[in-house]
Enzyme design. Structure first.
Site, PDB file in Angstrom:
ATOM      1  N   HIS A  52       0.868  -1.266   0.019  1.00 54.66           N
ATOM      2  CA  HIS A  52       0.050   0.006  -0.054  1.00 54.66           C
ATOM      3  C   HIS A  52       0.830   1.307  -0.187  1.00 54.66           C
ATOM      4  O   HIS A  52       2.173   1.314   0.160  1.00 54.66           O
ATOM      5  CB  HIS A  52      -0.796   0.130   1.454  1.00 54.66           C
ATOM      6  CG  HIS A  52      -0.186  -0.229   2.389  1.00 54.66           C
ATOM      7  ND1 HIS A  52       0.445   0.716   3.054  1.00 54.66           N
ATOM      8  CD2 HIS A  52      -0.109  -1.169   3.324  1.00 54.66           C
ATOM      9  CE1 HIS A  52       0.920   0.498   4.357  1.00 54.66           C
ATOM     10  NE2 HIS A  52       0.637  -0.858   4.289  1.00 54.66           N
TER      11      HIS A  52
HETATM   12  P1  TYD Z   1      -1.768  -2.837   7.451  1.00 56.71           P
HETATM   13  O1  TYD Z   1      -1.201  -1.231   7.575  1.00 56.71           O
HETATM   14  O2  TYD Z   1      -2.288  -2.837   6.080  1.00 56.71           O
HETATM   15  O3  TYD Z   1      -0.394  -3.712   7.536  1.00 56.71           O
HETATM   16  P2  TYD Z   1       0.979  -3.988   6.947  1.00 56.71           P
HETATM   17  O4  TYD Z   1       1.357  -2.711   6.237  1.00 56.71           O
HETATM   18  O5  TYD Z   1       1.975  -4.107   8.084  1.00 56.71           O
HETATM   19  O6  TYD Z   1       1.056  -5.056   6.069  1.00 56.71           O
HETATM   20  O7  TYD Z   1      -2.653  -3.083   8.638  1.00 56.71           O
HETATM   21  C1  TYD Z   1      -2.987  -4.442   8.916  1.00 56.71           C
HETATM   22  C2  TYD Z   1      -4.276  -4.231   9.731  1.00 56.71           C
HETATM   23  O8  TYD Z   1      -4.256  -3.749  10.816  1.00 56.71           O
HETATM   24  C3  TYD Z   1      -5.618  -3.392   8.811  1.00 56.71           C
HETATM   25  O9  TYD Z   1      -6.785  -4.229   9.407  1.00 56.71           O
HETATM   26  C4  TYD Z   1      -5.313  -2.289   9.910  1.00 56.71           C
HETATM   27  C5  TYD Z   1      -4.808  -2.558  11.003  1.00 56.71           C
HETATM   28  N1  TYD Z   1      -4.291  -1.501  11.780  1.00 56.71           N
HETATM   29  C6  TYD Z   1      -4.565  -0.823  12.817  1.00 56.71           C
HETATM   30  O10 TYD Z   1      -5.729  -0.949  13.321  1.00 56.71           O
HETATM   31  N2  TYD Z   1      -3.695   0.232  13.325  1.00 56.71           N
HETATM   32  C7  TYD Z   1      -2.471   0.523  12.837  1.00 56.71           C
HETATM   33  O11 TYD Z   1      -1.938   1.135  13.304  1.00 56.71           O
HETATM   34  C8  TYD Z   1      -1.951  -0.363  11.754  1.00 56.71           C
HETATM   35  C9  TYD Z   1      -0.838  -0.017  11.297  1.00 56.71           C
HETATM   36  C10 TYD Z   1      -2.881  -1.313  11.413  1.00 56.71           C
END
Ligand code: TYD
Length: 142
Positions: A52
């Site tokens: 992302h």
């Molecule tokens: P995501 O940012 O997509 O993870 P990564 O980039 O590490 O692969 O987040 C994964 C899930 O966690 C998504 O459902 C959102 C949640 N999340 C939160 O609730 N708070 C946060 O601070 C973060 C980073 C993610």
């Protein structure tokens, strides 16, 4: 924003025979105030995180333990950083697509973030991200 704005930042290290110490102050050692800290751990072999980009969010990614690869893409260029030390981190500015993989066993990925969690700040579709980058370039040219 482009990959040129993303770089490795070295943090202070207090060397000590009892064990080394590193510290990070928001808006001092990194170019933003820290609003949020999160970390990835217990990552299974072969997993990929990220996938992302963010509209406004700046982040600082640190391999707190072990190692992993961070692949950055600004819509025009791509670059990979291998992170494997806790005394430096990768500054990722807004509008950069990132993917993280090649996690070593037991690694911990610490992320310092400039804003609280906000799903509306995410681009989760690479095509939408590329379109937004192109529109941004159009804004700059007009
Ligand atoms: P995501 O940012 O997509 O993870 P990564 O980039 O590490 O692969 O987040 C994964 C899930 O966690 C998504 O459902 C959102 C949640 N999340 C939160 O609730 N708070 C946060 O601070 C973060 C980073 C993610």
């Amino acid at each position: 924003m482009s990959l040129e704005n993303c770089s490795i930042i070295d943090f202070p290290v207090i060397h000590d025979p009892r064990g080394n110490l590193t510290f990070i102050e928001g808006d001092n050692h990194i170019p933003f105030e820290i609003a949020r800290v999160y970390y990835l751990y217990d990552v299974p072999g072969g997993a990929q995180r990220g996938g992302h980009a963010h509209r406004e969010l700046s982040q600082l990614i640190i391999a707190m333990s072990g190692s992993f690869d961070v692949h950055l893409d600004d819509g025009a260029e791509k670059r990979t950083f291998h992170l494997n030390r806790s005394y430096y981190g990768l500054h990722v500015c807004p509008m950069i697509w990132r993917e993280i993989d090649n996690f070593s066993s037991g690694s911990v990925c610490l992320v310092l973030a400039s804003h609280r969690y906000d799903e509306s700040d995410y681009f989760r579709d690479h095509g939408e991200f590329r379109s937004a980058v192109k529109e941004g370039q159009g804004d700059l040219l007009s």
